[in-house]
Design a protein around this motif. Structure first.
Motif, PDB file in Angstrom:
ATOM      1  N   ILE A  44     114.400  -6.470 -32.245  1.00  0.00           N
ATOM      2  CA  ILE A  44     114.706  -6.291 -33.668  1.00  0.00           C
ATOM      3  C   ILE A  44     113.480  -5.753 -34.403  1.00  0.00           C
ATOM      4  N   ALA A  45     112.311  -6.315 -34.116  1.00  0.00           N
ATOM      5  CA  ALA A  45     111.086  -5.857 -34.768  1.00  0.00           C
ATOM      6  C   ALA A  45     110.824  -4.380 -34.461  1.00  0.00           C
ATOM      7  N   ARG A  46     111.079  -3.959 -33.226  1.00  0.00           N
ATOM      8  CA  ARG A  46     110.879  -2.554 -32.864  1.00  0.00           C
ATOM      9  C   ARG A  46     111.899  -1.656 -33.549  1.00  0.00           C
ATOM     10  N   THR A  47     113.108  -2.189 -33.790  1.00  0.00           N
ATOM     11  CA  THR A  47     114.124  -1.415 -34.507  1.00  0.00           C
ATOM     12  C   THR A  47     113.670  -1.121 -35.930  1.00  0.00           C
ATOM     13  N   GLN A 194     125.162   2.268 -43.871  1.00  0.00           N
ATOM     14  CA  GLN A 194     124.859   1.370 -42.757  1.00  0.00           C
ATOM     15  C   GLN A 194     123.478   1.672 -42.199  1.00  0.00           C
ATOM     16  N   ARG A 195     122.677   0.623 -42.089  1.00  0.00           N
ATOM     17  CA  ARG A 195     121.380   0.714 -41.428  1.00  0.00           C
ATOM     18  C   ARG A 195     121.323  -0.438 -40.421  1.00  0.00           C
ATOM     19  N   ARG A 196     121.963  -0.221 -39.289  1.00  0.00           N
ATOM     20  CA  ARG A 196     122.144  -1.302 -38.321  1.00  0.00           C
ATOM     21  C   ARG A 196     120.814  -1.670 -37.673  1.00  0.00           C
ATOM     22  N   PHE A 197     120.525  -2.967 -37.685  1.00  0.00           N
ATOM     23  CA  PHE A 197     119.317  -3.481 -37.035  1.00  0.00           C
ATOM     24  C   PHE A 197     119.658  -4.510 -35.960  1.00  0.00           C
ATOM     25  N   LEU A 198     120.923  -4.934 -35.878  1.00  0.00           N
ATOM     26  CA  LEU A 198     121.377  -5.858 -34.844  1.00  0.00           C
ATOM     27  C   LEU A 198     122.381  -5.141 -33.950  1.00  0.00           C
ATOM     28  N   GLY A 199     122.155  -5.188 -32.669  1.00  0.00           N
ATOM     29  CA  GLY A 199     123.080  -4.539 -31.746  1.00  0.00           C
ATOM     30  C   GLY A 199     122.382  -4.212 -30.438  1.00  0.00           C
ATOM     31  N   PHE A 200     123.178  -3.926 -29.421  1.00  0.00           N
ATOM     32  CA  PHE A 200     122.661  -3.627 -28.100  1.00  0.00           C
ATOM     33  C   PHE A 200     123.059  -2.218 -27.688  1.00  0.00           C
ATOM     34  N   GLY A 201     122.072  -1.358 -27.547  1.00  0.00           N
ATOM     35  CA  GLY A 201     122.282  -0.062 -26.934  1.00  0.00           C
ATOM     36  C   GLY A 201     121.887  -0.131 -25.467  1.00  0.00           C
ATOM     37  N   ASN A 202     121.885   1.019 -24.805  1.00  0.00           N
ATOM     38  CA  ASN A 202     121.583   1.035 -23.372  1.00  0.00           C
ATOM     39  C   ASN A 202     120.193   0.493 -23.076  1.00  0.00           C
ATOM     40  N   SER A 203     119.210   0.878 -23.890  1.00  0.00           N
ATOM     41  CA  SER A 203     117.841   0.437 -23.612  1.00  0.00           C
ATOM     42  C   SER A 203     117.701  -1.065 -23.785  1.00  0.00           C
ATOM     43  N   GLN A 204     118.380  -1.641 -24.807  1.00  0.00           N
ATOM     44  CA  GLN A 204     118.307  -3.085 -25.021  1.00  0.00           C
ATOM     45  C   GLN A 204     118.995  -3.842 -23.883  1.00  0.00           C
ATOM     46  N   VAL A 205     120.158  -3.335 -23.460  1.00  0.00           N
ATOM     47  CA  VAL A 205     120.876  -3.977 -22.362  1.00  0.00           C
ATOM     48  C   VAL A 205     120.044  -3.933 -21.084  1.00  0.00           C
ATOM     49  N   PHE A 206     119.419  -2.779 -20.832  1.00  0.00           N
ATOM     50  CA  PHE A 206     118.592  -2.643 -19.626  1.00  0.00           C
ATOM     51  C   PHE A 206     117.413  -3.609 -19.669  1.00  0.00           C
ATOM     52  N   GLU A 207     116.777  -3.732 -20.836  1.00  0.00           N
ATOM     53  CA  GLU A 207     115.604  -4.604 -20.959  1.00  0.00           C
ATOM     54  C   GLU A 207     115.969  -6.059 -20.704  1.00  0.00           C
ATOM     55  N   VAL A 208     117.089  -6.507 -21.289  1.00  0.00           N
ATOM     56  CA  VAL A 208     117.518  -7.885 -21.098  1.00  0.00           C
ATOM     57  C   VAL A 208     117.953  -8.116 -19.652  1.00  0.00           C
ATOM     58  N   THR A 209     118.688  -7.156 -19.087  1.00  0.00           N
ATOM     59  CA  THR A 209     119.147  -7.289 -17.703  1.00  0.00           C
ATOM     60  C   THR A 209     117.970  -7.371 -16.743  1.00  0.00           C
ATOM     61  N   GLU A 210     116.976  -6.508 -16.957  1.00  0.00           N
ATOM     62  CA  GLU A 210     115.790  -6.518 -16.101  1.00  0.00           C
ATOM     63  C   GLU A 210     115.053  -7.842 -16.211  1.00  0.00           C
ATOM     64  N   PHE A 211     114.956  -8.356 -17.426  1.00  0.00           N
ATOM     65  CA  PHE A 211     114.273  -9.634 -17.628  1.00  0.00           C
ATOM     66  C   PHE A 211     114.999 -10.760 -16.890  1.00  0.00           C
ATOM     67  N   VAL A 212     116.332 -10.805 -17.038  1.00  0.00           N
ATOM     68  CA  VAL A 212     117.113 -11.859 -16.380  1.00  0.00           C
ATOM     69  C   VAL A 212     116.995 -11.750 -14.864  1.00  0.00           C
ATOM     70  N   MET A 213     117.042 -10.538 -14.333  1.00  0.00           N
ATOM     71  CA  MET A 213     116.924 -10.362 -12.884  1.00  0.00           C
ATOM     72  C   MET A 213     115.556 -10.810 -12.381  1.00  0.00           C
ATOM     73  N   ASN A 214     114.512 -10.505 -13.140  1.00  0.00           N
ATOM     74  CA  ASN A 214     113.174 -10.946 -12.737  1.00  0.00           C
ATOM     75  C   ASN A 214     113.065 -12.472 -12.744  1.00  0.00           C
ATOM     76  N   ARG A 215     113.669 -13.086 -13.751  1.00  0.00           N
ATOM     77  CA  ARG A 215     113.656 -14.551 -13.805  1.00  0.00           C
ATOM     78  C   ARG A 215     114.440 -15.130 -12.630  1.00  0.00           C
ATOM     79  N   LEU A 216     115.523 -14.473 -12.296  1.00  0.00           N
ATOM     80  CA  LEU A 216     116.334 -14.936 -11.173  1.00  0.00           C
ATOM     81  C   LEU A 216     115.534 -14.868  -9.874  1.00  0.00           C
ATOM     82  N   VAL A 217     114.806 -13.775  -9.690  1.00  0.00           N
ATOM     83  CA  VAL A 217     113.982 -13.630  -8.482  1.00  0.00           C
ATOM     84  C   VAL A 217     112.914 -14.714  -8.444  1.00  0.00           C
TER      85      VAL A 217
END
Length: 230
Positions: A44-47, A194-217
């Motif tokens: 959100i801060a980066r948005t 509209q000035r959307r600041f909350l939401g998930f695009g491809n980069s946000q989904v990838f970042e969260v997915t990568e984080f979860v996978m790393n935690r899983l490992v």
């Protein structure tokens, strides 16, 4: 590998450790989701910094030069939604609400939905919306309050040539003609883009997915306190 005792699985103990790590995350996902919440706040801060829709990548509609010049907070460095940074700070400082299957970030700023989704604002208990036209008007808080505090200036309403109206007063000068000072513009509605600041695009989904996978490992590699089954 086969033996007289049957089939021996090579790496069975390592597999058990991995499965136990997965079980730990499934049994207690809240710590992981709390970390995801912290990650989301960073997104959100980066948005706000990038001034772009997190889902589409489209730039926010810029704040008008007039509004920037008359911001009551006088700050923001010319960026949209960053006059006082109240909205951004409320989101970044928020404690994520975490359940067993979700994480939610909220804000106490009443105008957040209007900015995130866009809105058409109309007056509820009056004929017009009063839009401040300078910092003095903005700092008054409302047109009614400014009017009551400045009755000595004999404020009045001026009708515009193309519709709408203005609250103004005549500033007196000793050696030149009076000057008309416009304080508020009166409108029947205002459209907030509209000035959307909350939401998930491809980069946000990838970042969260990568984080979860790393935690899983990490969990799959971590030994359990429980004895490994034979």
């Amino acid at each position: 590998m086969a033996s007289d005792d049957g089939v021996v699985v090579i790496g069975a103990s390592e597999l058990a450790v991995s499965l136990q790590g997965i079980e730990r995350l499934i049994a207690n996902p809240k710590p992981l989701l709390t970390q995801v919440g912290a990650l989301m706040k960073g997104q959100i801060a980066r948005t706000f910094q990038g001034q772009r829709d997190p889902m589409t990548g489209a730039p926010w509609k810029p704040t008008s030069a007039f509004t920037l010049g008359n911001r009551p907070g006088g700050g923001g460095g010319g960026k949209t939604l960053q006059d006082t940074n109240a909205l951004l700070n409320s989101l970044v400082a928020a404690i994520p609400k975490v359940t067993s299957d979700s994480v939610t970030i909220t804000t106490n700023r009443v105008y957040a939905n209007a900015q995130n989704f866009g809105a058409v604002i109309r007056p509820k208990n009056a004929k017009y919306l009063a839009i401040p036209l300078n910092r003095q008007a903005a700092r008054a808080g409302s047109a009614r309050r400014w009017w009551d505090q400045n009755k000595d200036k004999n404020p009045f309403i001026v009708r515009g040539d193309k519709g709408g109206a203005y609250i103004a007063y005549a500033k007196k000068y000793k050696r030149k003609n009076d000057k008309l000072i416009f304080m508020f513009r009166l409108l029947t509605s205002v459209t907030i883009p509209q000035r959307r600041f909350l939401g998930f695009g491809n980069s946000q989904v990838f970042e969260v997915t990568e984080f979860v996978m790393n935690r899983l490992v990490e969990e799959m590699k971590a030994p359990s306190n429980e004895p490994t089954p034979e």
